[in-house]
Motif scaffolding. Structure first.
Motif, PDB file in Angstrom:
ATOM      1  N   ALA A 216     -28.057   8.005  -1.262  1.00 22.37           N
ATOM      2  CA  ALA A 216     -27.358   9.287  -1.201  1.00 22.37           C
ATOM      3  C   ALA A 216     -27.300   9.783   0.237  1.00 22.37           C
ATOM      4  N   ASP A 217     -26.343  10.664   0.503  1.00 27.04           N
ATOM      5  CA  ASP A 217     -26.169  11.161   1.860  1.00 27.04           C
ATOM      6  C   ASP A 217     -27.378  11.958   2.343  1.00 27.04           C
ATOM      7  N   THR A 218     -28.091  12.576   1.416  1.00 30.89           N
ATOM      8  CA  THR A 218     -29.240  13.388   1.804  1.00 30.89           C
ATOM      9  C   THR A 218     -30.520  12.572   1.925  1.00 30.89           C
ATOM     10  N   GLU A 219     -30.484  11.305   1.554  1.00 28.21           N
ATOM     11  CA  GLU A 219     -31.678  10.461   1.581  1.00 28.21           C
ATOM     12  C   GLU A 219     -31.731   9.656   2.877  1.00 28.21           C
ATOM     13  N   PRO A 220     -32.933   9.364   3.359  1.00 25.67           N
ATOM     14  CA  PRO A 220     -33.048   8.484   4.534  1.00 25.67           C
ATOM     15  C   PRO A 220     -32.746   7.044   4.171  1.00 25.67           C
ATOM     16  N   GLY A 221     -32.512   6.220   5.175  1.00 22.57           N
ATOM     17  CA  GLY A 221     -32.194   4.817   4.938  1.00 22.57           C
ATOM     18  C   GLY A 221     -30.699   4.570   5.034  1.00 22.57           C
TER      19      GLY A 221
ATOM     20  N   ASN B 133     -18.932   3.249   0.089  1.00 21.46           N
ATOM     21  CA  ASN B 133     -20.289   3.042   0.580  1.00 21.46           C
ATOM     22  C   ASN B 133     -20.752   1.603   0.402  1.00 21.46           C
ATOM     23  N   PHE B 134     -19.902   0.780  -0.177  1.00 22.32           N
ATOM     24  CA  PHE B 134     -20.271  -0.608  -0.454  1.00 22.32           C
ATOM     25  C   PHE B 134     -19.498  -1.557   0.460  1.00 22.32           C
TER      26      PHE B 134
ATOM     27  N   GLN C 253     -20.468  11.380   7.174  1.00 16.63           N
ATOM     28  CA  GLN C 253     -21.897  11.643   7.298  1.00 16.63           C
ATOM     29  C   GLN C 253     -22.148  13.015   7.918  1.00 16.63           C
ATOM     30  N   TYR C 254     -21.383  13.365   8.924  1.00 19.64           N
ATOM     31  CA  TYR C 254     -21.570  14.682   9.540  1.00 19.64           C
ATOM     32  C   TYR C 254     -21.132  15.799   8.590  1.00 19.64           C
ATOM     33  N   ALA C 255     -20.030  15.583   7.863  1.00 19.53           N
ATOM     34  CA  ALA C 255     -19.542  16.611   6.946  1.00 19.53           C
ATOM     35  C   ALA C 255     -20.532  16.876   5.821  1.00 19.53           C
ATOM     36  N   ASN C 256     -21.256  15.846   5.411  1.00 22.23           N
ATOM     37  CA  ASN C 256     -22.204  15.993   4.300  1.00 22.23           C
ATOM     38  C   ASN C 256     -23.627  16.299   4.764  1.00 22.23           C
ATOM     39  N   SER C 257     -23.820  16.446   6.058  1.00 21.07           N
ATOM     40  CA  SER C 257     -25.180  16.621   6.564  1.00 21.07           C
ATOM     41  C   SER C 257     -25.613  18.074   6.625  1.00 21.07           C
TER      42      SER C 257
END
Length: 354
Positions: free
Chosen positions: A123-128, A288-289, A309-313
């Protein structure tokens, strides 16, 4: 008029003197100190304000001292030089600040794992997660655009330089000039209306490559045209005088002579389209794949990856760090292309004897 009166009207020895080489540095240091002092006294908090004050003091100080010591002509020359240096610094500081900020924020998550893995189910909020799918998509889309654009652009330039005469050549030159200024969103809308809406082909990396090739062709044409014009006509005439056909003269004499410049222009055109986002947003979409097939289904790309990534951060978190790391990767990719172009230009440059 006597010799004594002529002697009395001569300029003083001080006015005919020459300032030392360290004079500009001394004036610059004094201007910076004075700018800081004025800013502190006036209560100015912005570093931009004291920098502009220091720049103005540097130009005025260089002119005033030089006019007093060296005379008006030399003072004007120093003023022009000072303005050039100030303009150079004004242009370099934002660029250096951008690179520094990108490096500082991008190195947090930029490692081997980040470059060799995709987002997948992260997910966008998760690390990795990583940008492997975006790098693959960008390379395929830019590669396809290059394969389509370079032959068309080079052949068009050859026609304009070697064969083009009359109204057709003028029309081609006009449309190349028009295409040079076309916004990327317009190229994306054109391919969207033709490829996706009319032909019903669906979003894909190849659709994005078509729009990118529209943006790349005029750059290749212009750079190649200028390089071909630099080839001396004596080389062409010598080959034609030996009975070599014109097409063979172009292939064996003209193109090899200008190959370094043509390659440099192509590399710069590739760097120009690598960061385009609007055509990718309209034609390629995002996933994302990993999608290694650029002719079917949506495909990721670095510019879209950075944007999403920036829009969802929300301005922080794992997605924010990934956006900066992807931006650093994109800058490094474009920088490598420019270095390769410079290397090829030097390698192919004509060698002059000692």
């Amino acid at each position: 008029m006597s010799h004594a009166s002529l002697t009395d009207k001569r300029p003083s020895s001080l006015r005919g003197a020459t300032l030392p080489k360290w004079f500009p540095w001394a004036v610059a240091a004094g201007s910076v100190a004075a700018g800081l002092g004025i800013s502190a006294a006036a209560g100015l908090d912005s570093s931009i304000q004291w920098a502009l004050i220091a720049a103005a003091l540097f130009v005025l100080g260089s002119y005033g001292i030089s006019a007093r010591v060296e005379g008006g002509r030399q003072a004007k020359d120093r003023t022009a030089t000072s303005l050039v240096w100030v303009a150079f610094i004004i242009a370099v500081i934002p660029l250096a600040s951008l690179v520094w900020e990108t490096v500082k924020r991008g190195v947090k998550v930029l490692d081997g794992y980040f470059l060799t893995h995709s987002m997948g189910i992260v997910a966008d909020t998760e690390p990795g997660g990583g940008i492997y799918h975006a790098i693959l998509g960008t390379l395929e889309q830019v590669g396809l655009a290059t394969l389509m654009s370079v032959p068309i652009g080079v052949l068009t330039a050859i026609y304009l330089v070697e064969y083009g005469r009359g109204k057709l050549a003028k029309a081609v030159t006009f449309f190349v000039d028009v295409m040079t200024g076309i916004p990327s969103i317009v190229a994306g809308l054109f391919i969207l209306s033709v490829w996706i809406l009319m032909l019903n082909m669906g979003p894909s990396g190849f659709a994005g490559s078509l729009a990118l090739s529209i943006l790349m062709i005029p750059v290749v044409v212009r750079s190649t045209e200028e390089m071909l014009k630099l080839v001396p006509n004596e080389l062409r005439e010598a080959s034609l005088a030996l009975g070599v056909p014109k097409w063979r003269t172009i292939l064996k004499v003209v193109l090899p002579t200008s190959l370094g410049g043509i390659t440099t222009g192509v590399m710069l055109a590739i760097a120009r389209i690598t960061g385009e986002t609007a055509p990718v947003l309209l034609l390629v979409w995002v996933t994302n794949f990993i999608n290694a097939n650029p002719f079917q289904d949506p495909q990721a790309s670095l510019p879209m990856y950075i944007y999403l990534q920036y829009a969802n951060s929300g301005g922080s978190g794992a997605a924010y760090d990934r956006a900066w790391a992807a931006a650093l990767t994109l800058i490094a990719f474009i920088m490598i292309l420019n270095l390769v172009a410079r290397g090829i230009a030097r390698w192919k440059a004509p060698k002059t004897g000692r």
